[in-house]
Motif scaffolding. Sequence first.
Motif, PDB file in Angstrom:
ATOM      1  N   LEU A   1      50.295  43.089  41.436  1.00 24.99           N
ATOM      2  CA  LEU A   1      49.843  42.145  40.411  1.00 24.99           C
ATOM      3  C   LEU A   1      48.992  42.847  39.332  1.00 24.99           C
ATOM      4  O   LEU A   1      49.187  42.624  38.131  1.00 24.99           O
ATOM      5  CB  LEU A   1      49.006  41.038  41.087  1.00 24.99           C
ATOM      6  N   LEU A   2      48.070  43.709  39.789  1.00 19.80           N
ATOM      7  CA  LEU A   2      47.181  44.418  38.851  1.00 19.80           C
ATOM      8  C   LEU A   2      47.978  45.425  38.012  1.00 19.80           C
ATOM      9  O   LEU A   2      47.676  45.636  36.835  1.00 19.80           O
ATOM     10  CB  LEU A   2      46.050  45.133  39.606  1.00 19.80           C
ATOM     11  N   THR A   3      48.988  46.000  38.620  1.00 22.08           N
ATOM     12  CA  THR A   3      49.828  46.969  37.896  1.00 22.08           C
ATOM     13  C   THR A   3      50.624  46.250  36.804  1.00 22.08           C
ATOM     14  O   THR A   3      50.680  46.708  35.657  1.00 22.08           O
ATOM     15  CB  THR A   3      50.778  47.692  38.883  1.00 22.08           C
ATOM     16  N   VAL A   4      51.205  45.113  37.182  1.00 20.71           N
ATOM     17  CA  VAL A   4      51.957  44.320  36.195  1.00 20.71           C
ATOM     18  C   VAL A   4      51.013  43.796  35.107  1.00 20.71           C
ATOM     19  O   VAL A   4      51.380  43.702  33.930  1.00 20.71           O
ATOM     20  CB  VAL A   4      52.685  43.135  36.898  1.00 20.71           C
TER      21      VAL A   4
ATOM     22  N   LEU B   1      38.259  43.921  40.753  1.00 24.40           N
ATOM     23  CA  LEU B   1      38.988  42.712  41.130  1.00 24.40           C
ATOM     24  C   LEU B   1      39.617  42.844  42.524  1.00 24.40           C
ATOM     25  O   LEU B   1      39.716  41.864  43.252  1.00 24.40           O
ATOM     26  CB  LEU B   1      40.056  42.394  40.075  1.00 24.40           C
ATOM     27  N   LYS B   2      40.001  44.057  42.874  1.00 21.62           N
ATOM     28  CA  LYS B   2      40.572  44.284  44.208  1.00 21.62           C
ATOM     29  C   LYS B   2      39.494  44.143  45.288  1.00 21.62           C
ATOM     30  O   LYS B   2      39.719  43.593  46.355  1.00 21.62           O
ATOM     31  CB  LYS B   2      41.181  45.683  44.283  1.00 21.62           C
TER      32      LYS B   2
ATOM     33  N   GLY C   1      47.955  36.180  31.591  1.00 18.52           N
ATOM     34  CA  GLY C   1      46.867  35.354  32.122  1.00 18.52           C
ATOM     35  C   GLY C   1      46.649  35.696  33.589  1.00 18.52           C
ATOM     36  O   GLY C   1      47.620  35.919  34.321  1.00 18.52           O
ATOM     37  N   PHE C   2      45.391  35.789  34.003  1.00 18.33           N
ATOM     38  CA  PHE C   2      45.067  36.131  35.390  1.00 18.33           C
ATOM     39  C   PHE C   2      44.368  34.962  36.076  1.00 18.33           C
ATOM     40  O   PHE C   2      43.461  34.349  35.492  1.00 18.33           O
ATOM     41  CB  PHE C   2      44.088  37.320  35.424  1.00 18.33           C
ATOM     42  N   VAL C   3      44.715  34.754  37.343  1.00 14.14           N
ATOM     43  CA  VAL C   3      43.933  33.829  38.181  1.00 14.14           C
ATOM     44  C   VAL C   3      43.775  34.512  39.545  1.00 14.14           C
ATOM     45  O   VAL C   3      44.753  35.029  40.087  1.00 14.14           O
ATOM     46  CB  VAL C   3      44.621  32.464  38.401  1.00 14.14           C
TER      47      VAL C   3
END
Lengths: 420, 219
Positions: free
Chosen positions: B48-51, A417-418, B86-88
């Motif tokens: 964001l990815l960590t959270v 995703l990164k 939820g991811f966007v």
Amino acid sequence: MNINKLVIKEITRRKLNFFLGLISVIFAVTAVIGALTMLKIHDLKTGEIIAQKELETGKRMIVLEDDYRKIMKNLGFNLLILPKDQNLNDLYADDFASKYMPESYVDSLAASPSMYIRHLLPSLQQKVEWPEKRRTIILTGIRGEVPFLHKDPKEPMMVAVPKGTMIMGYELHNSLNLKTGDKVELMGRSFKIEKCNEARGNKDDITIWINLQEAQEIFHKEGKINAILALKCHCSGSDLAGVRDEVYSVLPGTQVIEKGTSVLARAEARDRAAKEAQDAILSEKVQRNNLRNERENFASILVPLVLLTSTLWIAFLFIINVRSRKSEIGILRAVGVKEISIMKLFLYKALLIGLLGAFIGYFIGFGIGTIWGRLFSVELFSVTQFIMVMVFAPLLSLLAAYIPATIAARQDPAEILKED
Amino acid sequence: MLQLENITKTYTKENQTIRALNSVTLNVSEGEFVVVSGASGCGKTTLLLTVGALLKPTSGKIKINSADIYEMTSEKRSVFRANNIGFVFQQYHLIPYLTILENVKIPMLAGKSNISDNDVIELIDSLGLKDRLHHTPAELSAGEKQRTALARALLFNPKILLADEITGNLDPENIEIVMTRLADFKNSGGTILLVTHDKEVSKKADRVIYLERGEILNI
């Protein structure tokens, strides 16, 4: 929405990837089944060829045996009916029978409905000194062949010697310089030489044949004979016991012996023919077996090679598939799809490729095998083989996809995703 | 609702240690709309990815509703993510061979399947995509794709929505639709952590935090 639906959707989207995998499985299964079908056809054909050969050999043996019997008939009589009290030691030592039996015996035998015997020739035989020529001769009185009353008349093998005539063996007429038409004295009687025989290389060369009645008068044995020569029936085979029983039932005071040389000759000839036929079958079996081994060796190299190539190819296709679906895997992991479900996405697809490829490949391989082997038979279809293919081809496909599926499941979604 | 305690995340690249997040401590309340802003490469996406329970920090703790998400096994974290987050993303990450309806239903693969097709269609309709239900992503505009991605993120009505530059590719009209939907989500008690450079969007947040070289400048 479920995994299966996603798999089907992905397949319909990336048809080429699925199609290439499917072709690979079809090719591998076709090669395996084609090779196995051809080997099975080879075995079936071998069985048929050998059975056909054995049938032909059996027929040839019957013809050969018949031919040999005909030859044996031309060689002469093969049975000797002697008085019961005739000592066989004396017979073999003196070359003629020294005991006597009534001449009427031959008529009794001719009148009986014999199954085994045809052609009867009564004789009276003694080794005597030919005083006029100072030679030891075998003087044989014959009356010609006695016809059977219960059988169709056949051309007699030997006709009677007319009275006042004789037939002379080779050694005698050659050494005495006699020829047909010459007149000779024998035991005070005058005879005209009717025929001079060619050399036979046996006692016949020192034998003189005269009319039976005259021989009986010379030996003072009126109404007596000391042997009946006979020929066994073609259908009797080597059943000497049957012949004996038949003769003894009509002529209890006799004994029957089979001439050894004739028996041996026939047995040897028959054995030779049988051995020749067996050798031909064995040679055919060896040849077919060698051919099978060659095909089997070829298949044993081809099949693993095809399976290995196919497995590697499927693995390669799945690695490409995993790479092209990185973003998809990333978002699936992000929304909480578990690693095992990601693996299922690829393994279900591999399973489908394996099952479909196995099914199509089996029938293509079966078709090619039967066309190549030029034989179609229901016997060739094996349910066990079909089940094995339907199990092992998907297993191999799963095995090929397992590592790419594991790689897909263990991809770090954050990295994916990164990157995007 | 969301607690970040001294979060540090480092990477090793070409034998060099890069500190993407450096001792970040942050508390976000339930129903709060927080914008994360900063220059490119400052660590916004990493945060964001960590959270989002996708990237384990090198040190520190992250708690969502008091649950330490990195104390969980990978399997449990997947389930937690499916139920709570939820991811966007800016790049939408829609699956190209699925229709809009199917793409929105993708989170159902994670386990929950008690959402009816009508509920899904209602959700899609709330983002103005009802007439696009059976279209594939290739047939949609950027705004429609982003709205689809937002619908997918909201399917299970998560407790927290993580959005990364979701307005970056959108025209004002689509930004308005998306922001309205985010406001609805916040109003219904949802927590939002939004990464953006857009100052207009930032104005709608309850709070804006600035990241620089992995550190929060002010709160």
